[in-house]
Design a protein around this motif. Sequence first.
Motif, PDB file in Angstrom:
ATOM      1  N   GLU A 142      -4.286  70.676 -61.622  1.00 43.03           N
ATOM      2  CA  GLU A 142      -3.277  69.661 -61.343  1.00 43.03           C
ATOM      3  C   GLU A 142      -2.781  68.987 -62.612  1.00 43.03           C
ATOM      4  O   GLU A 142      -1.588  68.755 -62.769  1.00 43.03           O
ATOM      5  CB  GLU A 142      -3.829  68.635 -60.360  1.00 43.03           C
ATOM      6  CG  GLU A 142      -3.981  69.198 -58.958  1.00 43.03           C
ATOM      7  CD  GLU A 142      -4.659  68.243 -57.994  1.00 43.03           C
ATOM      8  OE1 GLU A 142      -4.939  67.085 -58.375  1.00 43.03           O
ATOM      9  OE2 GLU A 142      -4.909  68.663 -56.846  1.00 43.03           O
ATOM     10  N   SER A 143      -3.689  68.688 -63.536  1.00 43.59           N
ATOM     11  CA  SER A 143      -3.267  67.993 -64.756  1.00 43.59           C
ATOM     12  C   SER A 143      -2.526  68.917 -65.722  1.00 43.59           C
ATOM     13  O   SER A 143      -1.670  68.466 -66.469  1.00 43.59           O
ATOM     14  CB  SER A 143      -4.474  67.350 -65.453  1.00 43.59           C
ATOM     15  OG  SER A 143      -5.321  68.344 -66.005  1.00 43.59           O
ATOM     16  N   GLU A 144      -2.837  70.200 -65.707  1.00 41.56           N
ATOM     17  CA  GLU A 144      -2.207  71.149 -66.636  1.00 41.56           C
ATOM     18  C   GLU A 144      -1.046  71.907 -66.005  1.00 41.56           C
ATOM     19  O   GLU A 144      -0.389  72.697 -66.660  1.00 41.56           O
ATOM     20  CB  GLU A 144      -3.248  72.154 -67.139  1.00 41.56           C
ATOM     21  CG  GLU A 144      -4.436  71.537 -67.835  1.00 41.56           C
ATOM     22  CD  GLU A 144      -4.134  71.096 -69.261  1.00 41.56           C
ATOM     23  OE1 GLU A 144      -3.260  71.713 -69.892  1.00 41.56           O
ATOM     24  OE2 GLU A 144      -4.775  70.134 -69.713  1.00 41.56           O
ATOM     25  N   GLY A 145      -0.834  71.735 -64.705  1.00 42.24           N
ATOM     26  CA  GLY A 145       0.286  72.382 -64.039  1.00 42.24           C
ATOM     27  C   GLY A 145       0.065  73.844 -63.677  1.00 42.24           C
ATOM     28  O   GLY A 145       1.017  74.604 -63.555  1.00 42.24           O
ATOM     29  N   TYR A 146      -1.186  74.233 -63.460  1.00 40.41           N
ATOM     30  CA  TYR A 146      -1.468  75.614 -63.054  1.00 40.41           C
ATOM     31  C   TYR A 146      -1.299  75.739 -61.544  1.00 40.41           C
ATOM     32  O   TYR A 146      -1.738  74.884 -60.795  1.00 40.41           O
ATOM     33  CB  TYR A 146      -2.894  76.028 -63.426  1.00 40.41           C
ATOM     34  CG  TYR A 146      -3.141  76.065 -64.908  1.00 40.41           C
ATOM     35  CD1 TYR A 146      -2.462  76.961 -65.717  1.00 40.41           C
ATOM     36  CD2 TYR A 146      -4.042  75.196 -65.498  1.00 40.41           C
ATOM     37  CE1 TYR A 146      -2.677  76.989 -67.078  1.00 40.41           C
ATOM     38  CE2 TYR A 146      -4.266  75.220 -66.862  1.00 40.41           C
ATOM     39  CZ  TYR A 146      -3.576  76.110 -67.649  1.00 40.41           C
ATOM     40  OH  TYR A 146      -3.793  76.146 -68.996  1.00 40.41           O
ATOM     41  N   SER A 147      -0.673  76.818 -61.130  1.00 37.30           N
ATOM     42  CA  SER A 147      -0.565  77.049 -59.692  1.00 37.30           C
ATOM     43  C   SER A 147      -1.633  78.020 -59.218  1.00 37.30           C
ATOM     44  O   SER A 147      -1.841  78.180 -58.028  1.00 37.30           O
ATOM     45  CB  SER A 147       0.834  77.560 -59.327  1.00 37.30           C
ATOM     46  OG  SER A 147       1.223  78.609 -60.163  1.00 37.30           O
ATOM     47  N   MET A 148      -2.322  78.663 -60.171  1.00 36.66           N
ATOM     48  CA  MET A 148      -3.378  79.612 -59.803  1.00 36.66           C
ATOM     49  C   MET A 148      -4.381  79.710 -60.947  1.00 36.66           C
ATOM     50  O   MET A 148      -4.000  79.750 -62.113  1.00 36.66           O
ATOM     51  CB  MET A 148      -2.763  80.998 -59.558  1.00 36.66           C
ATOM     52  CG  MET A 148      -3.768  82.027 -59.138  1.00 36.66           C
ATOM     53  SD  MET A 148      -3.104  83.704 -59.008  1.00 36.66           S
ATOM     54  CE  MET A 148      -1.466  83.492 -58.413  1.00 36.66           C
ATOM     55  N   ILE A 149      -5.674  79.727 -60.596  1.00 36.84           N
ATOM     56  CA  ILE A 149      -6.743  79.975 -61.565  1.00 36.84           C
ATOM     57  C   ILE A 149      -7.559  81.130 -61.018  1.00 36.84           C
ATOM     58  O   ILE A 149      -8.036  81.090 -59.894  1.00 36.84           O
ATOM     59  CB  ILE A 149      -7.635  78.739 -61.789  1.00 36.84           C
ATOM     60  CG1 ILE A 149      -6.804  77.580 -62.350  1.00 36.84           C
ATOM     61  CG2 ILE A 149      -8.793  79.072 -62.724  1.00 36.84           C
ATOM     62  CD1 ILE A 149      -7.570  76.292 -62.543  1.00 36.84           C
ATOM     63  N   MET A 150      -7.721  82.168 -61.841  1.00 36.20           N
ATOM     64  CA  MET A 150      -8.433  83.373 -61.408  1.00 36.20           C
ATOM     65  C   MET A 150      -9.742  83.500 -62.166  1.00 36.20           C
ATOM     66  O   MET A 150      -9.856  83.090 -63.309  1.00 36.20           O
ATOM     67  CB  MET A 150      -7.552  84.598 -61.658  1.00 36.20           C
ATOM     68  CG  MET A 150      -6.243  84.534 -60.871  1.00 36.20           C
ATOM     69  SD  MET A 150      -4.998  85.719 -61.389  1.00 36.20           S
ATOM     70  CE  MET A 150      -5.821  87.253 -61.184  1.00 36.20           C
ATOM     71  N   SER A 151     -10.728  84.089 -61.515  1.00 37.03           N
ATOM     72  CA  SER A 151     -12.021  84.330 -62.143  1.00 37.03           C
ATOM     73  C   SER A 151     -11.996  85.686 -62.838  1.00 37.03           C
ATOM     74  O   SER A 151     -11.537  86.675 -62.274  1.00 37.03           O
ATOM     75  CB  SER A 151     -13.134  84.325 -61.096  1.00 37.03           C
ATOM     76  OG  SER A 151     -14.340  84.770 -61.676  1.00 37.03           O
TER      77      SER A 151
END
Length: 177
Positions: A142-151
């Motif tokens: 939310e703070s960095e503006g990512y819409s997706m984080i993948m492992s």
Amino acid sequence: MKMNMNMKYWLLAAFCILFVCADISAQQITRFAVVDTTRVYQSYFRNSAAVRNYESKKAEFQNEINKRTQELQELQKKKLDYEKNDNEAAALRVEADITKKSNFLSEYANTKNIELETLKNTLQRSDAFYQKLYETLGRIAESEGYSMIMSLQQANAVLWYSPSVDITDKVISELNL
């Protein structure tokens, strides 16, 4: 002063371009990041009692395996000495002992590897860790503006990524590790 027709069109075109540019800048650009969850996990649990217990058992089991392997090597040398001195009866007794101890070592190693794997899986399934991880990932996203984080551990899903999108160190830092 009257505006000529060309000037009106240019002014209208400028407003349209300005409107389109404002609309485009308002649209969110999709951003994604990757996290090496194994590295985060190792950093998180590095100093925990459960991990120290796991590492202690692992070292203990390896020491026992090394000790028994050394015994087998000594028995193998003894057998070769008996064979050089044409003492077949003694060589056969030592060979039987080698077989028995080799079988025991193999069973011991298999049993202890299963035990270690079970301990490791228990550690990795820590609900408290994953709850804290997901909260941290959400906060960063939310703070960095990512819409997706993948492992990165889902290797079949990540074929390539730029190191600039790897936020593993940020996650470790946010978890106060």
